[in-house]
Design an enzyme around this catalytic site. Structure first.
Site, mmCIF file in Angstrom:
data_model
loop_
_atom_site.group_PDB
_atom_site.id
_atom_site.type_symbol
_atom_site.label_atom_id
_atom_site.label_comp_id
_atom_site.label_asym_id
_atom_site.label_seq_id
_atom_site.Cartn_x
_atom_site.Cartn_y
_atom_site.Cartn_z
ATOM 1 N N SER A 26 2.347 1.189 -6.768
ATOM 2 C CA SER A 26 2.796 2.379 -6.060
ATOM 3 C C SER A 26 3.768 2.014 -4.945
ATOM 4 C CB SER A 26 1.590 3.126 -5.484
ATOM 5 O OG SER A 26 1.999 4.231 -4.706
ATOM 6 N N HIS A 48 2.797 7.004 0.279
ATOM 7 C CA HIS A 48 1.936 6.523 -0.804
ATOM 8 C C HIS A 48 0.821 7.535 -1.093
ATOM 9 C CE1 HIS A 48 -0.954 3.997 -2.961
ATOM 10 N NE2 HIS A 48 -1.833 4.225 -1.998
ATOM 11 N N ARG A 102 2.428 4.455 4.172
ATOM 12 C CA ARG A 102 1.066 4.845 3.778
ATOM 13 C C ARG A 102 0.997 6.347 3.542
ATOM 14 N NH1 ARG A 102 -3.014 2.532 1.329
ATOM 15 N NH2 ARG A 102 -2.117 0.650 2.260
#
Length: 204
Positions: free
Chosen positions: A13, A39, A36
């Site tokens: 990812s 993601h 983050r």
């Protein structure tokens, strides 16, 4: 600092993410938070929608590593935070009673209850309720960091703008989007961060 075993799907990812958006010019903690969040949401627009300051993130990171309490506005945010106990008072019957008595939302009442428990210097993570964020600003909680990413068409963008204007150390975003998953992801980025002490202090 947490040492994690990273699943191959997460590695893939991040590889895809980095092939689609270049966040390398960002300071290290800001980049970690942005990556983050992207993601967790698969939303590349957060690369330009998130607003923070590296000094604010360093302050939050130091507080986390020193054991500062983490307070969330709803259980869904708490459920998304890994490796750290959290405090969430929204389900406390006392929050419902306080909300009725004071004529405020349960989320705002929960902030008052949580502040009575943790005092100053906590990390506050809001992913759902704009009124919780408004209460944090109004309460003068002297936070180590506020992650303010509530979602919605009513009050969310406005509460985040108020957070930025408040001068509190914060992570927010400009648009109406946000939510429990992205708020938890922003906090997890700091929990997972394995940078050096020099990076934490902003030194080369």
């Amino acid at each position: 600092m947490n040492t994690r075993t990273i699943h191959p799907i997460e590695e893939q990812s991040y590889e895809i993410l980095r092939s689609r958006v270049d966040l390398s010019p960002m300071p290290p903690l800001w980049r970690a938070v942005a990556e983050r969040v992207i993601h967790a949401s698969a939303d590349l627009e957060y690369a330009v929608d998130l607003v923070t300051d590296e000094a604010h993130l360093r302050r939050g990171l130091r507080a986390l590593r020193a054991g500062a309490p983490v307070v969330t506005d709803v259980a869904m945010v708490a459920a998304g935070i890994t490796g750290r106990e959290t405090i969430c008072s929204v389900g406390d019957p006392a929050a419902a009673r306080m909300a009725r008595a004071a004529g405020i939302t349960r989320s705002a009442a929960a902030i008052r209850l949580s502040y009575a428990e943790v005092g100053r210097g906590a990390i506050w993570v809001v992913g759902c309720a704009p009124t919780a964020l408004e209460e944090i600003i109004a309460r003068d909680v002297d936070p180590a960091l506020v992650i303010g990413l509530p979602v919605g068409f009513v009050g969310a963008a406005e509460s985040k703008e108020a957070l930025r204007k408040s001068g509190l150390p914060a992570v927010s975003n400009v648009s109406e989007k946000g939510g429990s998953a992205v708020a938890a992801a922003a906090l997890n980025a700091l929990l997972y961060y394995e940078g050096t002490a020099e990076e934490e202090e902003g030194n080369p």
